[in-house]
Structure formats: C-alpha cells, structure tokens
Scaffold this motif. Structure first.
Motif, PDB file in Angstrom:
ATOM      1  N   LEU A 173      74.957  35.622  42.121  1.00  0.00           N
ATOM      2  CA  LEU A 173      76.133  35.705  41.273  1.00  0.00           C
ATOM      3  C   LEU A 173      76.549  37.158  41.136  1.00  0.00           C
ATOM      4  O   LEU A 173      75.711  38.053  41.060  1.00  0.00           O
ATOM      5  N   GLY A 174      77.861  37.390  41.100  1.00  0.00           N
ATOM      6  CA  GLY A 174      78.371  38.745  40.988  1.00  0.00           C
ATOM      7  C   GLY A 174      78.036  39.381  39.652  1.00  0.00           C
ATOM      8  O   GLY A 174      77.788  38.691  38.654  1.00  0.00           O
ATOM      9  N   ASN A 175      78.054  40.710  39.614  1.00  0.00           N
ATOM     10  CA  ASN A 175      77.716  41.438  38.387  1.00  0.00           C
ATOM     11  C   ASN A 175      78.705  41.177  37.255  1.00  0.00           C
ATOM     12  O   ASN A 175      78.383  41.377  36.080  1.00  0.00           O
ATOM     13  N   ASN A 176      79.933  40.765  37.614  1.00  0.00           N
ATOM     14  CA  ASN A 176      80.951  40.550  36.582  1.00  0.00           C
ATOM     15  C   ASN A 176      80.972  39.126  36.027  1.00  0.00           C
ATOM     16  O   ASN A 176      81.835  38.778  35.234  1.00  0.00           O
ATOM     17  N   VAL A 177      80.007  38.313  36.454  1.00  0.00           N
ATOM     18  CA  VAL A 177      79.941  36.944  35.944  1.00  0.00           C
ATOM     19  C   VAL A 177      79.483  36.978  34.488  1.00  0.00           C
ATOM     20  O   VAL A 177      78.493  37.618  34.145  1.00  0.00           O
ATOM     21  N   LYS A 178      80.214  36.285  33.629  1.00  0.00           N
ATOM     22  CA  LYS A 178      79.900  36.295  32.201  1.00  0.00           C
ATOM     23  C   LYS A 178      78.583  35.571  31.914  1.00  0.00           C
ATOM     24  O   LYS A 178      78.130  34.722  32.676  1.00  0.00           O
ATOM     25  N   ASN A 179      78.002  35.945  30.774  1.00  0.00           N
ATOM     26  CA  ASN A 179      76.694  35.408  30.408  1.00  0.00           C
ATOM     27  C   ASN A 179      76.696  33.895  30.269  1.00  0.00           C
ATOM     28  O   ASN A 179      75.703  33.225  30.582  1.00  0.00           O
ATOM     29  N   ASN A 180      77.821  33.345  29.774  1.00  0.00           N
ATOM     30  CA  ASN A 180      77.847  31.890  29.600  1.00  0.00           C
ATOM     31  C   ASN A 180      77.763  31.164  30.938  1.00  0.00           C
ATOM     32  O   ASN A 180      77.171  30.091  31.046  1.00  0.00           O
ATOM     33  N   LEU A 181      78.330  31.787  31.994  1.00  0.00           N
ATOM     34  CA  LEU A 181      78.212  31.178  33.319  1.00  0.00           C
ATOM     35  C   LEU A 181      76.824  31.396  33.897  1.00  0.00           C
ATOM     36  O   LEU A 181      76.299  30.547  34.620  1.00  0.00           O
ATOM     37  N   ARG A 182      76.206  32.539  33.589  1.00  0.00           N
ATOM     38  CA  ARG A 182      74.851  32.797  34.076  1.00  0.00           C
ATOM     39  C   ARG A 182      73.857  31.807  33.476  1.00  0.00           C
ATOM     40  O   ARG A 182      72.842  31.479  34.102  1.00  0.00           O
TER      41      ARG A 182
END
Length: 241
Positions: free
Chosen positions: A44-53
């Motif tokens: 996952l990209g670094n800009n993926v938000k925590n809720n998606l992580r």
C-alpha cells in the motif's frame, strides 16, 4: 529504473453483489533493471489513510491484498511475471459504499530500493436489489362525501434506495381485491402517486373502505411493494353541528 505501471490510472466499474472471485482489474508494473533491481514487490502506498490500512493487509512477496475487514478486495498473482489481478473476496453493496480508491505501490529490491505508486478507482454499479419503500404503512385519509369528481384527494409516496432506472417508481391501484367496487371510485397518477376521485362518494351506507397501492421500480427484473390505504368519510354537516 523505477517500476512502471502500464497505465497512469486504473478506473473500474463493478456490479454490486459481484460474487467472490470476480476479477476487478489486472495491474502490471515492470522494472527494466536486472537481478534484484528488477524484482518488484507490492505494498500500500504511503499516502493511504489509516482507516484503509486497517481494512487491507498486503503480502509484499506475492502482492496479495488480504482483507482484514468487510472491504472485499485482494491482489492475486497471475501466471505472468509481475501481473496481478484485483479481485473481490466478498459481497459489494453500492448503497453502503459506491466507490473505492485503492493505492498500490510497486517497489524493486535494489539498493537503494525504487518504487512507484498507482491509485485504482473502483466504481460500484447498481443492481436492482431494493424494493420501493412507502413513507407510511398503512396510510389513513379522510374524504369529504359528495366530493367533486376529478378532485385531488390525497397522495402516497415511495422511494427506492437503488440508482437511475432502478430507483424510478411507478404507482398503480391493486384492483383484484374484495373491495374492488370501491377502487372504481378512484384513480392514481402512476408517476407521482396522487390519487383522484372518479365519482362522488356517498358514505351513507359505507363509512370506511380500504384499497392497496402497488409501487414498482423500473429495474429489470422489476421489484415492487404494496401498502394499504384506509379511507374514512368526513361529514361536514356533522362536524359543524
């Protein structure tokens, strides 16, 4: 050389309620370097938000995205090198979420490691899986006796949670009932649910009657629901005295 995706952006339209295993999109990232420098891993990209992580877990070796919650996608490796398929692993519901943005990172194993990022937009298209819902059930109305034929009496309303044609509702009176003789007194506008009198009401013998209104959407196949409408007489002279 950095890994390069074959497309600048991926946009996919997917039916809601698509079965598990449905292929959403194939992604492909290649690296022109040799050896370890040309091997690609996914994350996952670094800009993926925590809720998606919290919803996704990515296997950096295979590139598989494992769902940790109900968001129904994962990456599956194909028989071709560095080509992966984004597939569903659960049911989709457009009425709950109509669009997903999934950011993937392709990274080589060189020293230093180089990477590139790509966002996949998944649009969930609608299927007709919701029936029209009336605003009230049952309805209750009072009607003046000796009313003028053709006069507007009252209206019913139903909404559908689906989209586009699947959400367009039409109305009709169910006339195959034991009180069919009373339904001949009224008519309904099929587009807006407005109900009109076809003749004058005489409640001297009948103080109340009821009928059914059916709301049907424009999906294929269409879905429908019905509601009971109760009608009582309203005698103006009795009210005055």
């Amino acid at each position: 050389n950095v890994p390069v995706f074959t497309k600048d952006a991926y946009t996919v339209t997917l039916n809601e309620n698509a079965p598990v295993g449905t292929t959403v999109v194939k992604v492909n990232a290649t690296d022109l370097d040799e050896g370890k420098n040309g091997e690609v891993v996914y994350a996952l990209g670094n800009n993926v938000k925590n809720n998606l992580r919290r919803l996704f877990e990515v296997n950096e070796i295979t590139g598989e995205i494992i769902l940790r919650d109900h968001i129904p996608f994962k990456l599956m490796p194909s028989s071709q090198v560095n080509i992966y398929s984004l597939v569903t692993s659960g049911l989709l519901d457009r009425e709950t979420k109509f669009q997903y943005h999934i950011t993937l990172s392709a990274k080589d194993l060189g020293q230093p490691s180089l990477s590139s990022v790509k966002t996949i937009t998944v649009l969930i298209s609608d299927v007709n899986d919701n029936t029209p819902e009336f605003s009230f059930s049952p309805y209750a109305f009072y009607v003046m006796e000796n009313n003028v034929p053709g006069k507007f009496l009252f209206s019913v309303s139903a909404t559908d949670k689906d989209a586009n044609e699947n959400a367009i509702v039409s109305y009709q009176i169910w006339r195959e009932s034991s009180e069919e003789k009373y339904t001949s007194f009224i008519n309904i506008n099929s587009e807006n649910g407005a109900i009109y009198a076809l003749k004058s009401f005489d409640f001297e013998t009948v103080k109340k009657f009821k009928f059914q209104v059916v709301a049907t959407d424009s999906g294929a196949p269409s879905l429908s629901s019905n509601v009971t409408v109760n009608v009582w007489s309203c005698n103006l002279m009795a009210d005055l005295f």
